[in-house]
Motif scaffolding. Structure first.
Motif, mmCIF file in Angstrom:
data_model
loop_
_atom_site.group_PDB
_atom_site.id
_atom_site.type_symbol
_atom_site.label_atom_id
_atom_site.label_comp_id
_atom_site.label_asym_id
_atom_site.label_seq_id
_atom_site.Cartn_x
_atom_site.Cartn_y
_atom_site.Cartn_z
ATOM 1 N N LEU A 137 0.828 -1.212 0.000
ATOM 2 C CA LEU A 137 0.000 0.000 0.000
ATOM 3 C C LEU A 137 0.859 1.258 0.000
ATOM 4 C CD1 LEU A 137 -2.689 -0.955 2.670
ATOM 5 C CD2 LEU A 137 -3.115 -0.587 0.238
ATOM 6 N N PRO A 138 0.376 2.316 -0.613
ATOM 7 C CA PRO A 138 1.084 3.587 -0.498
ATOM 8 C C PRO A 138 0.945 4.133 0.918
ATOM 9 C CG PRO A 138 -1.022 3.911 -1.585
ATOM 10 C CD PRO A 138 -0.850 2.432 -1.434
ATOM 11 N N PRO A 139 1.808 5.051 1.342
ATOM 12 C CA PRO A 139 1.703 5.615 2.692
ATOM 13 C C PRO A 139 0.371 6.336 2.900
ATOM 14 C CG PRO A 139 3.806 6.181 1.669
ATOM 15 C CD PRO A 139 2.958 5.611 0.586
ATOM 16 N N MET A 140 -0.132 6.300 4.114
ATOM 17 C CA MET A 140 -1.351 7.035 4.452
ATOM 18 C C MET A 140 -1.023 8.514 4.613
ATOM 19 S SD MET A 140 -3.099 4.614 7.361
ATOM 20 C CE MET A 140 -3.150 2.824 7.195
ATOM 21 N N THR A 141 -1.918 9.348 4.169
ATOM 22 C CA THR A 141 -1.725 10.783 4.368
ATOM 23 C C THR A 141 -2.147 11.158 5.784
ATOM 24 O OG1 THR A 141 -3.954 11.368 3.632
ATOM 25 C CG2 THR A 141 -2.234 11.183 1.926
ATOM 26 N N ARG A 142 -1.616 12.248 6.273
ATOM 27 C CA ARG A 142 -1.979 12.733 7.608
ATOM 28 C C ARG A 142 -3.461 13.082 7.655
ATOM 29 N NH1 ARG A 142 -1.575 11.706 12.295
ATOM 30 N NH2 ARG A 142 0.651 11.419 11.861
ATOM 31 N N GLU A 143 -3.974 13.651 6.549
ATOM 32 C CA GLU A 143 -5.394 14.025 6.499
ATOM 33 C C GLU A 143 -6.287 12.796 6.652
ATOM 34 O OE1 GLU A 143 -2.906 17.075 4.786
ATOM 35 O OE2 GLU A 143 -3.117 14.927 4.301
#
Length: 383
Positions: A137-143
């Motif tokens: 998976l790609p990294p999760m965004t802070r938002e």
């Protein structure tokens, strides 16, 4: 709650339908080097012989892609090309006649390259599986993390939602190109994450879902993990095709897949073994008997229910719904059909006698089917 299967659009992989009103389709993946067509074809035939209906092959480089031209026309079942990163491998796979692509449009970096692959797949009527795995998976965004935290999401819900949104972003790439021949998978090793991700996706569209627990492990632990994850979703009506991922010969994956489907009453293929867990009343080597019969039953492709019971008093009654079985006592055994005793044998005769009875039942069924066909084909002559 009564079983009610989720309604999905039909997607055709060669001559095999996934979704719609089709049965749950069983898939596997070769473990051979795709660059060796003969070895790969041998394994594909082995898989087809045990009931595999679609097979996936790895395409890591151009030599493997070139080998597809030799593999695909000679395969007894539809072939799926597993593609990552390099879009030219997908193009070569399509030119070789593969019946489906498995890829992530998100890891093909240039939009024009994705368009080229999708356009050629569309022209050839080849579906695409959007395969999202937890491990890539790609990294999760802070938002996103803050949004889910505000909802009070658990860690399982956080990861599952991230998987779903990642898959949907890839699906949108295809939909924006007017391509809808899509199958989706959301695989994770952690079964609660996998279940939650599929449940969420099932509510959002009508694309068929390919179920699996990724990197499930060695046969014993992996079969349990897969049965719980895949079986839970199937019982809820979610899932159109399955692949059991085990660290072993892929033939074992197919066997476990059918055991899951048979246990849920969703497919019938091959024999089902009923065996008691043994206790202090057992006076024969029931472990040996059960294992010998189990090994033999793997060669039986027709549905039949066989019981191996260790108690001569209760055995026939406990397994009365089995087509045939044995209940063993001190140095002896009784062979029964549908709970009624038909033979008494010595312990050393149990396995061959039970095999004979199984073969007799199967022959009777075949004879009955042949007789029925002959009767149907008799012409009616008017007076």
């Amino acid at each position: 709650m009564a079983y009610q299967r989720r309604k999905t659009r039909p997607v055709w992989v060669g001559d095999v339908q996934i979704g719609g009103d089709a049965p749950i389709v069983v898939q596997s993946m070769t473990t051979t080097d795709t660059r060796d067509p003969e070895a790969t074809l041998r394994q594909i035939h082995e898989l087809a012989d045990v009931g595999c209906e679609i097979v996936r092959v790895a395409v890591p480089d151009r030599i493997a892609a070139a080998a597809l031209a030799d593999i695909v026309p000679r395969s007894p079942i539809p072939v799926v090309a597993d593609i990552h990163f390099e879009h030219t491998l997908a193009l070569k796979a399509l030119e070789a006649g593969v019946h489906k692509l498995r890829l992530n449009p998100g890891n093909i970096r240039k939009p024009e390259e994705v368009r080229e692959v999708v356009q050629k797949a569309k022209e050839r009527g080849v579906p695409i599986r959007i395969g999202v795995n937890f491990g890539s998976l790609p990294p999760m965004t802070r938002e996103f993390v803050d949004e889910m935290a505000a909802r009070g999401a658990t860690q399982t819900e956080l990861i599952a939602e991230h998987m779903v949104r990642t898959a949907l972003s890839h699906v949108k790439i295809l939909e924006d190109l007017d391509f809808g021949d899509i199958v989706i998978s959301l695989k994770a090793f952690e079964v609660p994450v996998m279940i939650e991700a599929y449940r969420r996706m099932a509510k959002l569209n009508d694309y068929p879902l390919h179920l699996g627990v990724t990197e499930a492990g060695t046969p014993k632990a992996g079969a349990i993990r897969s049965a719980i994850g895949i079986g839970t979703l199937l019982q809820e009506g979610i899932g159109d095709t399955i692949r059991v991922s085990l660290t072993t010969d892929p033939v074992e994956e197919v066997w476990v897949a059918y055991e899951i489907l048979k246990t849920l009453g969703l497919r019938e293929r091959g024999a089902t073994l009923v065996a008691c867990p043994t206790c202090g009343r057992v006076e024969v080597d029931l472990f040996r008997l059960a294992n010998e019969i189990d090994e033999y039953l793997r060669t039986v492709k027709e549905p039949i229910k066989v019981a191996v019971m260790g108690c001569v008093v209760n055995g026939p009654g406990e397994a009365r719904d089995s087509d045939v079985g044995v209940a063993a006592g001190r140095g002896k055994g009784v062979i029964f059909r549908k709970g009624k005793i038909v033979r008494r044998v010595e312990e050393h005769e149990i396995v061959p006698a039970l095999k004979e009875e199984i073969e007799a039942i199967l022959a009777e069924r075949r004879s009955g089917s042949a007789q029925a066909r002959r009767e149907i084909s008799i012409p009616i002559i008017a007076d």
